[in-house]
Design an enzyme around this catalytic site. Structure first.
Site, PDB file in Angstrom:
ATOM      1  N   HIS A 124      18.199  16.927 -39.198  1.00 53.70           N
ATOM      2  CA  HIS A 124      18.639  15.942 -40.187  1.00 53.70           C
ATOM      3  C   HIS A 124      18.240  16.334 -41.606  1.00 53.70           C
ATOM      4  O   HIS A 124      18.811  15.807 -42.569  1.00 53.70           O
ATOM      5  CB  HIS A 124      18.110  14.540 -39.830  1.00 53.70           C
ATOM      6  CG  HIS A 124      16.670  14.295 -40.143  1.00 53.70           C
ATOM      7  ND1 HIS A 124      15.682  14.343 -39.188  1.00 53.70           N
ATOM      8  CD2 HIS A 124      16.048  13.975 -41.301  1.00 53.70           C
ATOM      9  CE1 HIS A 124      14.517  14.046 -39.747  1.00 53.70           C
ATOM     10  NE2 HIS A 124      14.712  13.835 -41.028  1.00 53.70           N
ATOM     11  N   ASP A 154      17.178  17.077 -32.670  1.00 56.30           N
ATOM     12  CA  ASP A 154      16.940  17.066 -34.113  1.00 56.30           C
ATOM     13  C   ASP A 154      16.126  18.282 -34.563  1.00 56.30           C
ATOM     14  O   ASP A 154      15.201  18.164 -35.370  1.00 56.30           O
ATOM     15  CB  ASP A 154      16.242  15.771 -34.537  1.00 56.30           C
ATOM     16  CG  ASP A 154      16.313  15.545 -36.051  1.00 56.30           C
ATOM     17  OD1 ASP A 154      17.195  16.155 -36.698  1.00 56.30           O
ATOM     18  OD2 ASP A 154      15.483  14.792 -36.589  1.00 56.30           O
ATOM     19  N   SER A 228       9.526  15.293 -42.844  1.00 60.60           N
ATOM     20  CA  SER A 228      10.392  15.664 -41.727  1.00 60.60           C
ATOM     21  C   SER A 228      10.535  17.168 -41.608  1.00 60.60           C
ATOM     22  O   SER A 228      10.845  17.859 -42.592  1.00 60.60           O
ATOM     23  CB  SER A 228      11.782  15.043 -41.901  1.00 60.60           C
ATOM     24  OG  SER A 228      11.753  13.658 -41.704  1.00 60.60           O
TER      25      SER A 228
END
Length: 497
Positions: A124, A154, A228
């Site tokens: 992402h 992901d 992230s």
């Protein structure tokens, strides 16, 4: 009275103390005096990921656009509120021209050889990007290209070219983590650059419902937007997780962060490196959770466990192994399936082409079948359940003790309830409010396809099988329902009728 109670209480306390063994002292490992040496060694391996993409902004107000800030920047909310206040009540204008948007995340180096480095991040973080850059701790910016990406877990793998040697880190064993172990997170929160936070493992095996293979490590190490794709390290400096998500009502860290465990990530990353995509094992079944009621209805002792097969893909590995609709998968390749969500992950991690034993519960007993694991297709067409016998005319009937009123499917009822020509079974024409069936979500227009894993086509057949369940002493009857939610198994209490 008080004088009498006190001696009795004291005597009781002494008796309990004598009966309960003294607690065994637990030796706690001391907290690290400092994380400085570990952080100094690991920081050069962690990079900031910067991406740009072309977006077409909505023109639903007049005036200039909000300035672009790194995601999570404290200025972002301030300017959004300011512009909303200024532009409120003004009408739309012509569409604005496309503009370049920037997002920031984190990543870490896992390999460097012959001037090329490989970097792991979240999918992402780079999703939809036109350009991707990796920024090192000394502010060197390297252009990155995508080697492979996997939306289901992901994860993404990037390649960079660098004349300056990069410092890779190694993966550790996330299965060795214990709740309470120290961990270190390094990343790019709010676009501030390399930041180090420390905490402990708060929980393992978390399912946060963002993917089919959720098995996250939960940590209270501060993880924020921009972290992230960054690594979660153990105290040996090994990557045991990839920081991916946070739970936060405010957008900032409240001590609940989630990381993909290295055990899951390493296999996916190896496949991205070799194939540019993830290749997963495939069984070819649709499954649902086994409840205590379902377990009781099929005679599975020990309560809810396993994965209930609600459908089998035609021509898939399960169909070839003769796994049947209604089977409960208890073990796959020697691993116990304690709950439904474990099965997809275990199958996905199994080598494609491997022949593995699968233990199922069928017709009141355990049996083992051998399955040759296939490769998960990109697009899977779900097979419908095997239809029952052709419907026969019958009069509506009330199924005592359940709240159901049933009928055979007639042409008029098929039209009234908009049933397809291929729908077979027994039609639910009415459900009493507050009844056991209503509480289980059964509605008028649903079709009972099977009772106790046996096909039915008339109300009389349903009644006969329910009577058998009552006579056996079981409290629930298992119905296979075809409705707006698709095929699903529903346990319905039957009592004594």
């Amino acid at each position: 009275m008080r004088l009498m109670i006190r001696p009795v209480a004291a005597a009781l306390a002494l008796g309990l103390a004598a009966a309960i063994p003294a607690p065994v002292p637990v030796e706690a490992r001391p907290a690290p005096e400092s994380f400085a040496d570990l952080a100094e060694r690991l920081l050069p391996s962690v990079v900031n990921i910067s991406t740009t993409q072309t977006v077409t902004p909505r023109r639903d107000r007049q005036g200039p656009e909000i300035p672009q800030f790194p995601p999570g920047s404290p200025f972002e909310e301030f300017f959004r509120e300011f512009f909303d206040r200024q532009q409120r009540g003004q009408g739309p204008q012509a569409p604005l021209p496309p503009r370049r948007a920037q997002s920031l995340g984190s990543g870490f180096v896992i390999a460097y050889e012959n001037g090329e480095g490989l970097i792991v991040t979240n999918n992402h973080v780079i999703d939809g990007a036109d350009e991707i850059s990796a920024i090192l701790t000394d502010n060197t910016t390297l252009k990155a290209e995508v080697v492979g990406r996997d939306q289901r877990t992901d994860l993404a793998l990037l390649r960079v070219k660098s004349d300056k040697p990069l410092t890779p880190v190694t993966f550790g064993n996330s299965d060795g983590l214990r709740i309470g172990d120290w961990v270190l997170a390094i990343g790019n929160p709010f676009g501030l650059g390399g930041s180090v936070t420390a905490g402990i493992v708060s929980a393992r095996g978390r399912d946060i419902r963002i993917g089919p293979y959720d098995d996250f490590i939960q940590t209270d190490a501060a993880i924020n937007r921009g972290n992230s794709g960054g690594p979660l390290f153990n105290m040996a400096g090994e990557v045991v997780g990839i920081n991916t998500a946070i739970f936060s009502p405010t957008g900032g860290s409240i001590g609940i962060g989630f990381a993909i465990p290295s055990r899951l990530a390493t296999g996916v990353i190896a496949q991205l490196r070799e194939y540019g995509r993830a290749r997963r094992g495939w069984l070819g079944v649709r499954i649902q959770q086994v409840t205590d009621e379902i377990a009781e209805s099929v005679g599975l002792a020990g309560g809810a466990r396993g994965a209930l097969v609600a459908g089998v893909n035609e021509g898939g590995p399960a169909a070839k192994a003769e796994i049947q609709n209604g089977d409960i998968i208890l073990e796959f390749n020697g691993q116990e399936i304690r709950e439904m969500r474990i099965l997809p992950r275990v199958v996905a991690e199994t080598r494609i082409g491997a022949q593995v034993p699968v233990v199922v519960w069928r017709n009141g007993r355990r049996m083992t079948v051998t399955v040759t694991v296939g490769e998960l297709p990109e697009n899977i067409e779900q097979a419908s359940a095997t239809p029952g016998p052709q419907d026969r005319a019958g009069r509506p009937a009330e199924l005592a003790g359940t709240g159901l009123k049933l009928s055979a499917i007639t042409p008029d009822l098929r039209e009234q309830f908009s049933l397809g020509a291929d729908v077979k079974g027994v039609l639910v024409v009415e459900v009493a409010p507050g009844s056991p069936a209503a509480e289980r979500g059964i509605r008028a227009g649903d079709v009972i396809v099977e009772v106790q894993q046996e096909a039915v086509s008339t109300p009389a057949e349903v009644q006969e099988r329910v009577n058998r369940v009552r006579q056996s002493g079981r409290q629930n009857v298992l119905l296979l329902i075809d409705g707006q939610q698709g095929m699903r198994y529903v346990p319905v209490p039957v009592g004594r009728g």
